[in-house]
Design a protein around this motif. Sequence first.
Motif, PDB file in Angstrom:
ATOM      1  N   UNK A 159      -4.318  17.276   7.299  1.00 26.49           N
ATOM      2  CA  UNK A 159      -4.266  16.657   5.984  1.00 26.49           C
ATOM      3  C   UNK A 159      -2.860  16.849   5.437  1.00 26.49           C
ATOM      4  N   UNK A 160      -2.278  15.762   4.937  1.00 21.86           N
ATOM      5  CA  UNK A 160      -0.933  15.852   4.374  1.00 21.86           C
ATOM      6  C   UNK A 160      -0.848  14.978   3.135  1.00 21.86           C
ATOM      7  N   UNK A 161       0.215  15.127   2.409  1.00 20.12           N
ATOM      8  CA  UNK A 161       0.424  14.341   1.199  1.00 20.12           C
ATOM      9  C   UNK A 161       1.837  13.804   1.161  1.00 20.12           C
ATOM     10  N   UNK A 162       2.072  12.862   0.319  1.00 19.97           N
ATOM     11  CA  UNK A 162       3.403  12.290   0.193  1.00 19.97           C
ATOM     12  C   UNK A 162       3.413  11.136  -0.777  1.00 19.97           C
ATOM     13  N   UNK A 163       4.431  10.307  -0.654  1.00 21.97           N
ATOM     14  CA  UNK A 163       4.569   9.133  -1.502  1.00 21.97           C
ATOM     15  C   UNK A 163       4.169   7.889  -0.726  1.00 21.97           C
ATOM     16  N   UNK A 164       3.600   6.928  -1.433  1.00 23.34           N
ATOM     17  CA  UNK A 164       3.178   5.674  -0.827  1.00 23.34           C
ATOM     18  C   UNK A 164       3.913   4.538  -1.530  1.00 23.34           C
ATOM     19  N   UNK A 165       4.402   3.603  -0.751  1.00 25.09           N
ATOM     20  CA  UNK A 165       5.051   2.420  -1.298  1.00 25.09           C
ATOM     21  C   UNK A 165       4.613   1.201  -0.522  1.00 25.09           C
ATOM     22  N   UNK A 166       4.540   0.069  -1.204  1.00 26.07           N
ATOM     23  CA  UNK A 166       4.077  -1.166  -0.569  1.00 26.07           C
ATOM     24  C   UNK A 166       4.686  -2.336  -1.342  1.00 26.07           C
ATOM     25  N   UNK A 167       5.120  -3.359  -0.614  1.00 24.46           N
ATOM     26  CA  UNK A 167       5.641  -4.577  -1.238  1.00 24.46           C
ATOM     27  C   UNK A 167       4.959  -5.786  -0.615  1.00 24.46           C
ATOM     28  N   UNK A 168       4.581  -6.740  -1.459  1.00 23.07           N
ATOM     29  CA  UNK A 168       3.864  -7.925  -0.995  1.00 23.07           C
ATOM     30  C   UNK A 168       4.470  -9.169  -1.624  1.00 23.07           C
ATOM     31  N   UNK A 169       4.628 -10.206  -0.830  1.00 24.53           N
ATOM     32  CA  UNK A 169       4.995 -11.525  -1.333  1.00 24.53           C
ATOM     33  C   UNK A 169       3.771 -12.408  -1.145  1.00 24.53           C
ATOM     34  N   UNK A 170       3.179 -12.879  -2.254  1.00 26.04           N
ATOM     35  CA  UNK A 170       1.951 -13.662  -2.228  1.00 26.04           C
ATOM     36  C   UNK A 170       2.203 -15.132  -2.553  1.00 26.04           C
ATOM     37  N   UNK A 171       1.493 -15.996  -1.853  1.00 26.32           N
ATOM     38  CA  UNK A 171       1.428 -17.420  -2.186  1.00 26.32           C
ATOM     39  C   UNK A 171       0.005 -17.671  -2.662  1.00 26.32           C
ATOM     40  N   UNK A 172      -0.141 -18.156  -3.901  1.00 24.54           N
ATOM     41  CA  UNK A 172      -1.472 -18.325  -4.497  1.00 24.54           C
ATOM     42  C   UNK A 172      -2.017 -19.716  -4.224  1.00 24.54           C
ATOM     43  N   UNK A 173      -3.218 -19.759  -3.682  1.00 24.27           N
ATOM     44  CA  UNK A 173      -3.868 -21.030  -3.353  1.00 24.27           C
ATOM     45  C   UNK A 173      -4.609 -21.592  -4.546  1.00 24.27           C
TER      46      UNK A 173
END
Length: 173
Positions: A159-173
């Motif tokens: 078990x470990x911990x840390x920072x989470x990052x995420x980037x998304x480019x969305x096209x909306x239908x």
Amino acid sequence: MKKLAVFVLILSVCASLFAVNDEVGEDISLYKGTLGIGIVSDSSKSVAFSVTGDLGKLEILGSAGLGFAQNQFSFALDAGVTYEIADVDFGRGGHMPMALGIIIPMTFSSVSNSFLFSFALCPVLELEYQMPSTPLSFNVYAGLDITVSGIGQRGGSAVSGGFYGRATLNYWL
């Protein structure tokens, strides 16, 4: 990986610069649909396809992708939910909703004839820039993660911990 991130950033900036409508107060909801498809990259350095369901202030997230690195094949799945807490209006149709949520990234990998599974619990803050007069949005998620890794490994799991990052480019239908 860095080239993809730079490409997505340049695409986002160009799309927002060329898409600005001169009509003040144009509502982005005219362009944003209820289902978004896109490309996502997260702190695990994987790139995946994403699907986002917009249910008003509630969004349901999901993504799936493949990874190949150092004699390792991995398949990643993410699932999550966010709830909008504020919406910053820039005028000229630009909005930046802010949301709190939780994302659960899961990774299935095969390393030298053994199968490993890991998952994380990531409470996140989401910032979404909805590009004026286009069905595009750029989302950034940041938060902490608690990861359980090595499930299925002979030495046991960790078990470990840390920072989470995420980037998304969305096209909306």
